[in-house]
Design a protein around this motif. Structure first.
Motif, PDB file in Angstrom:
ATOM      1  N   ARG A   1       0.931  -1.237  -0.010  1.00  0.00           N
ATOM      2  CA  ARG A   1       0.076  -0.077   0.007  1.00  0.00           C
ATOM      3  C   ARG A   1       0.898   1.304  -0.093  1.00  0.00           C
ATOM      4  O   ARG A   1       0.473   2.303  -0.494  1.00  0.00           O
ATOM      5  N   TYR A   2       1.948   1.075   0.636  1.00  0.00           N
ATOM      6  CA  TYR A   2       2.945   2.205   0.798  1.00  0.00           C
ATOM      7  C   TYR A   2       4.021   2.228  -0.125  1.00  0.00           C
ATOM      8  O   TYR A   2       5.129   2.799   0.027  1.00  0.00           O
ATOM      9  N   GLY A   3       4.020   1.450  -1.192  1.00  0.00           N
ATOM     10  CA  GLY A   3       5.307   1.397  -2.191  1.00  0.00           C
ATOM     11  C   GLY A   3       6.350   0.434  -1.789  1.00  0.00           C
ATOM     12  O   GLY A   3       7.464   0.376  -2.291  1.00  0.00           O
ATOM     13  N   GLY A   4       5.977  -0.547  -0.780  1.00  0.00           N
ATOM     14  CA  GLY A   4       6.861  -1.574  -0.437  1.00  0.00           C
ATOM     15  C   GLY A   4       6.473  -2.977  -0.994  1.00  0.00           C
ATOM     16  O   GLY A   4       5.716  -2.983  -2.146  1.00  0.00           O
ATOM     17  N   TYR A   5       7.346  -3.939  -0.840  1.00  0.00           N
ATOM     18  CA  TYR A   5       7.073  -5.126  -1.577  1.00  0.00           C
ATOM     19  C   TYR A   5       6.150  -6.078  -0.861  1.00  0.00           C
ATOM     20  O   TYR A   5       5.676  -7.130  -1.516  1.00  0.00           O
ATOM     21  N   GLU A   6       6.206  -5.882   0.525  1.00  0.00           N
ATOM     22  CA  GLU A   6       5.204  -6.940   1.210  1.00  0.00           C
ATOM     23  C   GLU A   6       5.879  -8.298   0.996  1.00  0.00           C
ATOM     24  O   GLU A   6       4.853  -9.152   0.781  1.00  0.00           O
ATOM     25  N   PHE A   7       7.039  -8.619   1.033  1.00  0.00           N
ATOM     26  CA  PHE A   7       7.449  -9.920   0.691  1.00  0.00           C
ATOM     27  C   PHE A   7       7.332 -11.209   1.716  1.00  0.00           C
ATOM     28  O   PHE A   7       7.344 -12.238   1.608  1.00  0.00           O
ATOM     29  N   GLY A   8       7.225 -10.617   2.950  1.00  0.00           N
ATOM     30  CA  GLY A   8       6.965 -11.286   4.377  1.00  0.00           C
ATOM     31  C   GLY A   8       8.220 -11.547   4.546  1.00  0.00           C
ATOM     32  O   GLY A   8       9.344 -11.506   4.252  1.00  0.00           O
ATOM     33  N   ILE A   9       8.193 -12.439   5.820  1.00  0.00           N
ATOM     34  CA  ILE A   9       9.377 -12.615   6.734  1.00  0.00           C
ATOM     35  C   ILE A   9      10.478 -13.820   6.032  1.00  0.00           C
ATOM     36  O   ILE A   9      11.569 -13.837   6.342  1.00  0.00           O
ATOM     37  N   ASP A  10       9.727 -14.511   5.204  1.00  0.00           N
ATOM     38  CA  ASP A  10      10.526 -15.496   4.636  1.00  0.00           C
ATOM     39  C   ASP A  10      11.642 -14.925   3.783  1.00  0.00           C
ATOM     40  O   ASP A  10      12.803 -14.954   3.896  1.00  0.00           O
ATOM     41  N   ALA A  11      11.333 -14.023   2.805  1.00  0.00           N
ATOM     42  CA  ALA A  11      12.285 -13.418   1.962  1.00  0.00           C
ATOM     43  C   ALA A  11      12.981 -12.369   2.947  1.00  0.00           C
ATOM     44  O   ALA A  11      14.389 -12.168   2.691  1.00  0.00           O
ATOM     45  N   PHE A  12      12.606 -11.669   3.816  1.00  0.00           N
ATOM     46  CA  PHE A  12      13.472 -10.702   4.588  1.00  0.00           C
ATOM     47  C   PHE A  12      14.508 -11.875   5.414  1.00  0.00           C
ATOM     48  O   PHE A  12      15.721 -11.311   5.247  1.00  0.00           O
ATOM     49  N   MET A  13      14.147 -12.910   5.910  1.00  0.00           N
ATOM     50  CA  MET A  13      15.201 -13.743   6.678  1.00  0.00           C
ATOM     51  C   MET A  13      16.245 -14.210   5.675  1.00  0.00           C
ATOM     52  O   MET A  13      17.239 -14.379   5.909  1.00  0.00           O
ATOM     53  N   ARG A  14      15.694 -14.677   4.448  1.00  0.00           N
ATOM     54  CA  ARG A  14      16.947 -15.234   3.370  1.00  0.00           C
ATOM     55  C   ARG A  14      17.559 -14.049   3.224  1.00  0.00           C
ATOM     56  O   ARG A  14      18.949 -14.526   3.039  1.00  0.00           O
ATOM     57  N   VAL A  15      17.349 -12.676   2.850  1.00  0.00           N
ATOM     58  CA  VAL A  15      18.222 -11.823   2.469  1.00  0.00           C
ATOM     59  C   VAL A  15      19.137 -11.494   3.727  1.00  0.00           C
ATOM     60  O   VAL A  15      20.413 -11.378   3.357  1.00  0.00           O
ATOM     61  N   THR A  16      18.473 -11.367   4.897  1.00  0.00           N
ATOM     62  CA  THR A  16      19.450 -11.303   5.899  1.00  0.00           C
ATOM     63  C   THR A  16      20.503 -12.256   6.209  1.00  0.00           C
ATOM     64  O   THR A  16      21.673 -12.310   6.411  1.00  0.00           O
ATOM     65  N   MET A  17      20.237 -13.566   5.998  1.00  0.00           N
ATOM     66  CA  MET A  17      21.122 -14.634   5.984  1.00  0.00           C
ATOM     67  C   MET A  17      22.296 -14.729   5.134  1.00  0.00           C
ATOM     68  O   MET A  17      23.187 -14.729   5.267  1.00  0.00           O
ATOM     69  N   ALA A  18      21.977 -14.035   4.153  1.00  0.00           N
ATOM     70  CA  ALA A  18      23.092 -14.099   2.642  1.00  0.00           C
ATOM     71  C   ALA A  18      23.815 -12.749   3.314  1.00  0.00           C
ATOM     72  O   ALA A  18      25.128 -12.983   3.004  1.00  0.00           O
ATOM     73  N   LEU A  19      23.139 -11.731   3.516  1.00  0.00           N
ATOM     74  CA  LEU A  19      24.205 -10.496   3.702  1.00  0.00           C
ATOM     75  C   LEU A  19      24.986 -10.808   4.974  1.00  0.00           C
ATOM     76  O   LEU A  19      26.299 -10.695   4.995  1.00  0.00           O
TER      77      LEU A  19
END
Length: 412
Positions: free
Chosen positions: A70-88
């Protein structure tokens, strides 16, 4: 069907890349790992990752993963967030830590605060909001019902590029009782970042500076009574209603400890990568002199650590699945027992990762591999520092286990 969100008076922006997928987002993070490894020392010296790295994260959309669409975000959820965090984090623990603890609180805002607050806080699309769990400072009610907040809060990971800050101030009740915490969110122009990070044992580049606020006026709609870790969502949340997405109705405490687990996992994976490089390039110290890849003892050590880290990853990804499935069942399913069960899993993930590094990889990598500035040495320092984090050493190690049993047996 959920409750229909109110129609905004103005259209909200689309994400910068409307067709981007979670898998593509994760692939972008994984592709950055070699560059992050190469810049670890530079990041430590600066005490946070570079402006160009920050801009690359912004272009990749990392700061919008948890921001509602709604605010221009991707709203991909915590699975994508955690996988990105893991990689970084696999590439650079300090960078992963700073990113995670800066970007993660979009979930709390999108879950717990009302539409008016979200309209303001997510206006720029990117959302970086470090937070501290330790209450400090003071908040005084103004005549018009808002709050004057002052204080200093330490360990605000993500502060260098933050758009906001989330803290807890102590409020003295009008009846003279004991002060109680109040959660608040402050704009970037309302606080000062102190130059006080980089002298700790590890995570020197995590941007965990202190934040000072001197009498900032915080609107009441940007506050919540109580502590973030104790706010219940079992009745319903503003975010679930507004966005019709069950992940904006999930348990905040369990999500917070999942951040601990994914950071430990990324660090351990990076240590295993470094150990593999040592095995491929060095020989045994005693006869028969052979490549370490061919030596049974090094094979055993690598295999033991790899098995522990793989087990930790499997457990962690299942905790993500459990969290999401609990959300999908509705607010009433987010019970204290379910949250504490996820916390108990996360504690085991952290312990497996730490033991893999501390017991198998660090002691046997060799003295030259653990000199100052070497990758394994840096990860060992970072994970040692991580072990002192209150969320790990206090909450996961003791409180979460007791609370799980109490919740199971109905003991208040």
């Amino acid at each position: 069907m959920g409750v229909i969100a109110s129609i905004p008076e103005r259209p909200f922006p689309a994400p910068p890349e409307p067709d981007l997928t979670p898998a593509e987002m994760v692939a972008r993070a994984e592709a950055l790992v070699p560059a992050l490894v190469a810049r670890q020392a530079e990041t430590e010296r600066r005490t946070y990752y570079g402006q160009d790295t920050h801009e690359e994260f912004a272009r990749a959309g990392f700061y919008r993963i948890l921001v509602p669409r709604r605010y221009g975000g991707y709203e991909f959820g915590i699975d994508a967030f955690m996988r990105v965090t893991m990689a970084l984090t696999r590439g650079c623990p300090s960078t992963g830590w700073m990113f995670c603890l800066g970007a993660s609180h979009a979930l709390a805002v999108a879950t717990l605060l009302g539409e008016r607050a979200q309209d303001e806080l997510f206006a720029s699309g990117d959302f970086i909001c470090p937070a501290t769990v330790v209450p400090g400072g003071t908040a005084e009610r103004t005549a018009d019902g808002n709050w004057l907040v002052s204080g200093v809060w330490g360990y605000c990971s993500g502060a260098p590029y933050a758009t906001h800050f989330m803290g807890h101030a102590m409020v003295a009740p009008e009846d003279g009782g004991e002060p109680a915490p109040m959660l608040f969110v402050a704009r970037r122009d309302q606080w000062t970042r102190l130059d006080d990070w980089g002298r700790a044992l590890g995570l020197k580049g995590s941007g965990s500076h202190s934040v000072r606020i001197d009498g900032a006026l915080i609107p009441d709609h940007l506050t919540l009574s109580g502590h973030l870790s104790q706010i219940t969502v079992t009745e319903e949340t503003p975010g679930h209603i507004l966005h019709e997405n069950p992940e904006y109705g999930g348990g905040q405490l369990s999500f917070m400890v999942m951040e601990d687990a994914v950071l430990a996992l990324g660090m351990a994976q990076g240590a295993l990568d470094a150990y593999e490089a040592v095995m491929r390039t060095r020989t045994t110290p005693f006869p028969p002199i052979v490549p370490r890849t061919e030596d049974p003892d090094y094979q055993l050590r690598y295999g033991q650590a790899a098995g522990m880290i793989a087990t930790a990853e499997a457990a962690f990804l299942d905790s993500v699945r459990q969290w999401r499935e609990t959300c999908a069942r509705g607010p009433a399913a987010v019970t204290k027992e379910r949250e504490m069960r996820i916390a108990a899993i996360c504690d085991e993930v952290v312990r497996l990762c730490w033991h893999a590094v501390e017991q198998h990889l660090f002691p046997t990598a060799g003295s030259s591999a653990v000199r100052h500035g070497e990758r394994i040495e840096r990860i060992w320092r970072d994970m040692s520092m991580f072990q002192t984090h209150a969320g790990v050493s206090t909450f996961l190690a003791t409180i979460a286990k007791r609370e799980l049993a109490r919740a199971r047996f109905g003991i208040e």
